[in-house]
Scaffold this motif. Sequence first.
Motif, PDB file in Angstrom:
ATOM      1  N   THR A  45       0.845  -1.184   0.000  1.00  0.00           N
ATOM      2  CA  THR A  45       0.000   0.000   0.000  1.00  0.00           C
ATOM      3  C   THR A  45       0.883   1.237   0.000  1.00  0.00           C
ATOM      4  N   TYR A  46       0.314   2.349  -0.438  1.00  0.00           N
ATOM      5  CA  TYR A  46       0.992   3.646  -0.369  1.00  0.00           C
ATOM      6  C   TYR A  46       0.069   4.554   0.424  1.00  0.00           C
ATOM      7  N   ASN A  47       0.503   4.976   1.593  1.00  0.00           N
ATOM      8  CA  ASN A  47      -0.369   5.673   2.519  1.00  0.00           C
ATOM      9  C   ASN A  47      -0.093   7.176   2.538  1.00  0.00           C
ATOM     10  N   SER A  48      -1.154   7.964   2.527  1.00  0.00           N
ATOM     11  CA  SER A  48      -1.042   9.408   2.708  1.00  0.00           C
ATOM     12  C   SER A  48      -2.073   9.824   3.752  1.00  0.00           C
ATOM     13  N   PHE A  49      -1.929  11.048   4.275  1.00  0.00           N
ATOM     14  CA  PHE A  49      -2.726  11.429   5.437  1.00  0.00           C
ATOM     15  C   PHE A  49      -3.152  12.897   5.352  1.00  0.00           C
ATOM     16  N   LEU A  50      -4.361  13.150   5.814  1.00  0.00           N
ATOM     17  CA  LEU A  50      -4.936  14.495   5.794  1.00  0.00           C
ATOM     18  C   LEU A  50      -5.182  14.920   7.239  1.00  0.00           C
ATOM     19  N   ILE A  51      -4.621  16.080   7.622  1.00  0.00           N
ATOM     20  CA  ILE A  51      -4.757  16.599   8.991  1.00  0.00           C
ATOM     21  C   ILE A  51      -5.449  17.955   8.914  1.00  0.00           C
ATOM     22  N   ARG A  52      -6.526  18.102   9.668  1.00  0.00           N
ATOM     23  CA  ARG A  52      -7.282  19.351   9.656  1.00  0.00           C
ATOM     24  C   ARG A  52      -7.185  20.062  11.007  1.00  0.00           C
ATOM     25  N   GLY A  53      -6.447  21.158  11.031  1.00  0.00           N
ATOM     26  CA  GLY A  53      -6.475  22.063  12.168  1.00  0.00           C
ATOM     27  C   GLY A  53      -7.195  23.316  11.721  1.00  0.00           C
ATOM     28  N   GLU A  54      -6.709  24.472  12.158  1.00  0.00           N
ATOM     29  CA  GLU A  54      -7.205  25.706  11.557  1.00  0.00           C
ATOM     30  C   GLU A  54      -6.756  25.761  10.101  1.00  0.00           C
ATOM     31  N   ARG A  55      -5.554  25.209   9.854  1.00  0.00           N
ATOM     32  CA  ARG A  55      -5.045  25.025   8.505  1.00  0.00           C
ATOM     33  C   ARG A  55      -5.073  23.530   8.199  1.00  0.00           C
ATOM     34  N   THR A  56      -5.008  23.190   6.925  1.00  0.00           N
ATOM     35  CA  THR A  56      -5.065  21.786   6.512  1.00  0.00           C
ATOM     36  C   THR A  56      -3.726  21.364   5.933  1.00  0.00           C
ATOM     37  N   ALA A  57      -3.271  20.185   6.357  1.00  0.00           N
ATOM     38  CA  ALA A  57      -2.003  19.642   5.863  1.00  0.00           C
ATOM     39  C   ALA A  57      -2.227  18.257   5.277  1.00  0.00           C
ATOM     40  N   LEU A  58      -1.517  17.962   4.221  1.00  0.00           N
ATOM     41  CA  LEU A  58      -1.485  16.629   3.618  1.00  0.00           C
ATOM     42  C   LEU A  58      -0.084  16.076   3.814  1.00  0.00           C
ATOM     43  N   VAL A  59       0.014  14.863   4.316  1.00  0.00           N
ATOM     44  CA  VAL A  59       1.309  14.210   4.483  1.00  0.00           C
ATOM     45  C   VAL A  59       1.479  13.186   3.367  1.00  0.00           C
ATOM     46  N   ASP A  60       2.337  13.498   2.397  1.00  0.00           N
ATOM     47  CA  ASP A  60       2.660  12.642   1.257  1.00  0.00           C
ATOM     48  C   ASP A  60       1.489  12.517   0.282  1.00  0.00           C
ATOM     49  N   THR A  61       1.824  12.078  -0.939  1.00  0.00           N
ATOM     50  CA  THR A  61       0.805  11.823  -1.954  1.00  0.00           C
ATOM     51  C   THR A  61       0.761  10.315  -2.199  1.00  0.00           C
ATOM     52  N   SER A  62       0.882   9.878  -3.443  1.00  0.00           N
ATOM     53  CA  SER A  62       0.788   8.455  -3.727  1.00  0.00           C
ATOM     54  C   SER A  62       1.581   8.141  -4.993  1.00  0.00           C
ATOM     55  N   HIS A  63       1.511   6.902  -5.391  1.00  0.00           N
ATOM     56  CA  HIS A  63       2.154   6.431  -6.618  1.00  0.00           C
ATOM     57  C   HIS A  63       1.368   6.957  -7.821  1.00  0.00           C
ATOM     58  N   ALA A  64       2.081   7.276  -8.910  1.00  0.00           N
ATOM     59  CA  ALA A  64       1.440   7.836 -10.101  1.00  0.00           C
ATOM     60  C   ALA A  64       0.395   6.899 -10.706  1.00  0.00           C
ATOM     61  N   LYS A  65       0.503   5.590 -10.457  1.00  0.00           N
ATOM     62  CA  LYS A  65      -0.483   4.655 -11.026  1.00  0.00           C
ATOM     63  C   LYS A  65      -1.878   4.875 -10.440  1.00  0.00           C
ATOM     64  N   PHE A  66      -1.954   5.585  -9.300  1.00  0.00           N
ATOM     65  CA  PHE A  66      -3.241   5.864  -8.671  1.00  0.00           C
ATOM     66  C   PHE A  66      -3.760   7.263  -9.004  1.00  0.00           C
ATOM     67  N   ARG A  67      -3.180   7.897 -10.017  1.00  0.00           N
ATOM     68  CA  ARG A  67      -3.478   9.304 -10.292  1.00  0.00           C
ATOM     69  C   ARG A  67      -4.984   9.605 -10.271  1.00  0.00           C
ATOM     70  N   ASP A  68      -5.747   8.936 -11.109  1.00  0.00           N
ATOM     71  CA  ASP A  68      -7.172   9.270 -11.239  1.00  0.00           C
ATOM     72  C   ASP A  68      -7.946   8.997  -9.953  1.00  0.00           C
ATOM     73  N   SER A  69      -7.781   7.815  -9.383  1.00  0.00           N
ATOM     74  CA  SER A  69      -8.583   7.445  -8.216  1.00  0.00           C
ATOM     75  C   SER A  69      -8.158   8.227  -6.978  1.00  0.00           C
ATOM     76  N   TRP A  70      -6.850   8.465  -6.811  1.00  0.00           N
ATOM     77  CA  TRP A  70      -6.386   9.170  -5.611  1.00  0.00           C
ATOM     78  C   TRP A  70      -6.808  10.639  -5.643  1.00  0.00           C
ATOM     79  N   ILE A  71      -6.624  11.286  -6.779  1.00  0.00           N
ATOM     80  CA  ILE A  71      -7.014  12.691  -6.904  1.00  0.00           C
ATOM     81  C   ILE A  71      -8.521  12.841  -6.685  1.00  0.00           C
ATOM     82  N   SER A  72      -9.302  11.932  -7.273  1.00  0.00           N
ATOM     83  CA  SER A  72     -10.759  11.980  -7.109  1.00  0.00           C
ATOM     84  C   SER A  72     -11.154  11.799  -5.652  1.00  0.00           C
TER      85      SER A  72
END
Length: 578
Positions: A45-72
Amino acid sequence: MSPSSAAGRLGLQQFAMAADSLAIRSLDWDRDRFDIEFGLRNGTTYNSFLIRGERTALVDTSHAKFRDSWISTLQNLVDPTRIDVLVVSHTEPDHSGLIGDLLALNPELEIVASKVAIQFLKDLLHRPFRSQAVKSGSRLELGVNPDSGINHQLEFLSTPNLHWPDTIFSYDHGTGVLYTCDAFGLHFCSDDSLDSDPEAIAPDFRFYYDCLMGPNSRSVLQAIKRMGTLPPVRTIATGHGPLLQYHLSRWVEDYRSWSQQRNRGQAYSAICTISQYGFCDPVSRAIAQGISKTDAQTQLVDLRATDPQELTALVSEAQAVVIPTPPAAPDGELQQSVGTMLAALHSKQLVAIYDAYGGDDEPIDTMAAQLRQLGTRPAFAPLRIRETPTEATYQRCEEAGTDLGQLLMRARTIQAMKSLDASMDKALGRISGGLYVVTAAQEGRSSAMVASWVAQASFQPPGVTVAVARDRAIEALLQVGDRFVLNILSQDNHQQLLRHFLKRFPPGADRFAGVNILPSAAPGGPVLADALAFLGCCVRQRLEAGDHWVIYAEVESGRVADQEGQTAVHHRKVGNHY
């Protein structure tokens, strides 16, 4: 979540893994190779994470093979223009493959990463972006989430070489989650997003450590030491496999003890690499993995990311140094690092060289001549790579590393052989065993070894155990789920096979050249035509036993060639060496 019964597919999974924190797991169910030389049995698996404070942070993205599904999936969770920060744990493509896509959706996104990572991204993305370089002790305020009232503040730890030179850890003081990317991960794809069944994932956890983290065990211990300065960690959010939450102390202690075992002495081999150039990274790891199998210590040294003072110390203090062919026209900083490395070499060291195969390498013979002029001793013959590396190439590199490790450990091995009590040693030698040849083959890789520590272990299902020394080349082909063949030698017709498989093979040599093989007799490995019998086996468990692995395998097939024949028996005089 995608159903796990589908074959040959990719999937996405999302779940709340802490307060105001979501995990997005890209499920690659059937991937069977990682960096070519790293065989996978349970996908990844390739794991990424979304953290919501007053500001929002994303930790890492993913493999390019998941472009369409991950972005969606991300767009369904948050408007990408509302993401304030992207934390890049490291720039390896399986975690950074969609950064360009994210910047296209949000050009104002700020990338937070190590200084080295930001430089790598500038060369990779070829577009301007906002950035902030962080190191150990740096903090990023995300602020208070208005719904939960939790203040999310990220603290960063610099953890280079785990297993990428630009790696950072990120600790959220609001939730106690430590984001570690590759460290503490494992290549294991399942619907279970957490470590609820530790025994199911333990073999893959260890295999992952041995392949990716073990060669940098010094760096692992430094990372664990830095983790000790943090408040309690409640979850380790890894970049691969399930997140670790239920058995944290076990996983951290495993990393600590395995790394301490690898650092029992002071002597080590420095395996130099040039990150993101040619095939340096996987080749250097294959060599380091081969050395580590002998219990000799290794340290991967990135010529791009290591500062001059540390580079001089790591190279000059090493017992052996393995270096790649650098670009013929390197950039200024890399040229300086190569010069620093060469200046740190001395005549008491063993030194070897390998082709980086980067497309513009300094000729390997020129480099070899330069090393001879410096008065160094060859550790092994230059590893010439003249085509895109295959699994056989990486096997050759690993075997070269094992040969070097055995050379470095020779004095300690002799001392250990002399240290046992003579009476006990002779008594231990009275344990006799049969003679067998274990063979294994996997997609371009094959190996064999003579074995005598073999025993039947169960009736139902029929099972056997085989003891395999850690430094045997075939050990890499005997992981859980792998298949092999146990060839049982005949008392009346075993000498020729014994002589053949006991001789020392150079790295990458075909161990079956000149040997009669029965075609397609059993899956897993060659069946020797002159064997008394054979058993086709599948590895089910591996037990760490001193300087050996004890392999338990279920027997799936078998045949006897001579119903009247007897198994060849091996009698030893002493019990502290073969």
